[in-house]
Design a protein around this motif. Structure first.
Motif, PDB file in Angstrom:
ATOM      1  N   ARG A   1      -1.772   9.822   7.919  1.00 56.76           N
ATOM      2  CA  ARG A   1      -2.120   9.349   6.582  1.00 56.76           C
ATOM      3  C   ARG A   1      -3.449   9.975   6.169  1.00 56.76           C
ATOM      4  O   ARG A   1      -4.432   9.897   6.912  1.00 56.76           O
TER       5      ARG A   1
ATOM      6  N   ALA B   1       0.870  10.979   2.866  1.00 61.34           N
ATOM      7  CA  ALA B   1       1.176  11.086   4.294  1.00 61.34           C
ATOM      8  C   ALA B   1       1.858  12.403   4.632  1.00 61.34           C
ATOM      9  O   ALA B   1       2.390  13.105   3.766  1.00 61.34           O
TER      10      ALA B   1
ATOM     11  N   TYR C   1       0.398   5.523   0.883  1.00 63.52           N
ATOM     12  CA  TYR C   1      -0.448   6.514   1.549  1.00 63.52           C
ATOM     13  C   TYR C   1       0.073   7.912   1.245  1.00 63.52           C
ATOM     14  O   TYR C   1       1.289   8.139   1.229  1.00 63.52           O
TER      15      TYR C   1
ATOM     16  N   GLY D   1      -6.138   6.793   4.985  1.00 60.95           N
ATOM     17  CA  GLY D   1      -5.867   6.714   6.409  1.00 60.95           C
ATOM     18  C   GLY D   1      -7.149   6.535   7.197  1.00 60.95           C
ATOM     19  O   GLY D   1      -8.256   6.603   6.648  1.00 60.95           O
TER      20      GLY D   1
ATOM     21  N   ASP E   1       0.819  -1.211   0.000  1.00 58.88           N
ATOM     22  CA  ASP E   1       0.000   0.000   0.000  1.00 58.88           C
ATOM     23  C   ASP E   1       0.852   1.260   0.000  1.00 58.88           C
ATOM     24  O   ASP E   1       1.961   1.288   0.533  1.00 58.88           O
TER      25      ASP E   1
ATOM     26  N   TYR F   1      -3.738   5.829  -3.892  1.00 55.57           N
ATOM     27  CA  TYR F   1      -3.404   5.757  -2.473  1.00 55.57           C
ATOM     28  C   TYR F   1      -4.493   5.042  -1.684  1.00 55.57           C
ATOM     29  O   TYR F   1      -5.686   5.173  -1.986  1.00 55.57           O
TER      30      TYR F   1
END
Length: 300
Positions: free
Chosen positions: A120, A106, A104, A135, A102, A132
């Motif tokens: 995230r 961030a 993210y 989060g 994965d 992406y």
């Protein structure tokens, strides 16, 4: 008193160029006696070249997926390099975080001692979910400049996101962006663009409704098909813009006593966090709330 600086600056795919730009901004911030420097979303390796979804062709999608920013580990050498550059300064910046397969979008806050907090991105606009993962939490954390929270770009459009951080004790909320101009009907003057207006309204509203110090960075220039509105700013807990770059690249700086400013805003009889009435806000966390909205809209 602490001095806060915030940047509107361009960052692309070239990592060494990104580190050089971060270094220059840290040096300039240090000359201004800055304690907290907030850099944009996607500093290390740049943002996405375009936002997909909708009628995007498979060929376009594959081309975009081949041109993603490098995915970095939170405990990797790139983050540590910025922490070393920060030294005694607290620095917040964005990057693409790797977690197994994965990726993210961030943000991380660092200091010479290492990572102080990470985040995230939760809310994903315009096909960002094609690149992406999302989060799943907002959490404040303690730093040498006070208790902070972080969010990224589209998050600022959601009052609940900032409120969650304020209720976790955040005194300063940093909002890192790669916020572009409107994709349709762009204004000739970027200051008149409707997406610039939205960006500015969200920043001031989020600060005022939570009575916190709000620090909004943004990308500058162009990347791929996106042109960014700049408009980095520091907003006080009364919603007043203390310093900003306007629609130009640059570094904006303000000095204030964060706790005194918050106490003054909350001590005038309107303490928004105290005066909430959560018992009447049930639909905010009701999984069926959107179906009710849809039913109302279908009758309109």
């Amino acid at each position: 008193m602490i001095t806060i600086s915030v940047a509107a600056q361009r960052f692309g795919r070239d990592m060494e160029e990104s580190f050089a730009t971060i270094g220059r901004l840290i040096d300039e911030a240090r000359r201004r006696d800055t304690s907290l420097l907030v850099l944009p979303e996607a500093c290390l390796g740049g943002y996405l070249p375009s936002l997909g979804g909708g009628d995007e062709s498979e060929e376009t999608r594959q081309r975009r997926l081949r041109n993603l920013p490098p995915a970095l580990d939170l405990d990797g050498p790139e983050i540590a390099r910025v922490a070393a550059m920060a030294g005694g300064m607290v620095v917040t910046f964005g990057f693409c975080e790797a977690d197994g397969a994965d990726r993210y979008n961030a943000a991380v806050t660092v200091h010479g001692d290492g990572v102080l907090g990470s985040y995230r991105k939760v809310h994903q606009p315009l096909g960002e979910n094609l690149c992406y993962a999302a989060g799943s939490e907002y959490r404040a954390f303690d730093t040498p400049v006070g208790r902070m929270g972080m969010q990224i770009c589209y998050d600022k459009a959601f009052p609940e996101a900032a409120r969650e951080l304020a209720l976790d004790g955040a005194e300063i909320i940093t909002s890192l962006s790669a916020w572009p101009t409107s994709r349709t009907g762009r204004a000739e003057n970027m200051a008149d663009d409707r997406w610039t207006h939205r960006f500015d309204i969200y920043d001031r509203a989020r600060a005022l409704e939570n009575q916190v110090v709000w620090v909004a960075s943004n990308q500058a220039g162009s990347f791929g098909s996106l042109d960014f509105v700049c408009s980095a700013k520091i907003v006080g807990p009364g919603g007043e813009v203390l310093a900003g770059t306007g629609v130009r690249p640059g570094l904006a700086t303000a000095t204030l006593d964060v706790r005194d400013a918050i106490a003054a805003a909350r001590g005038g009889g309107m303490y928004n966090l105290r005066d909430r009435r959560p018992s009447v806000y049930g639909t905010l966390v009701d999984d069926d709330s959107m179906s009710r909205v849809d039913r109302v809209m279908s009758r309109a």
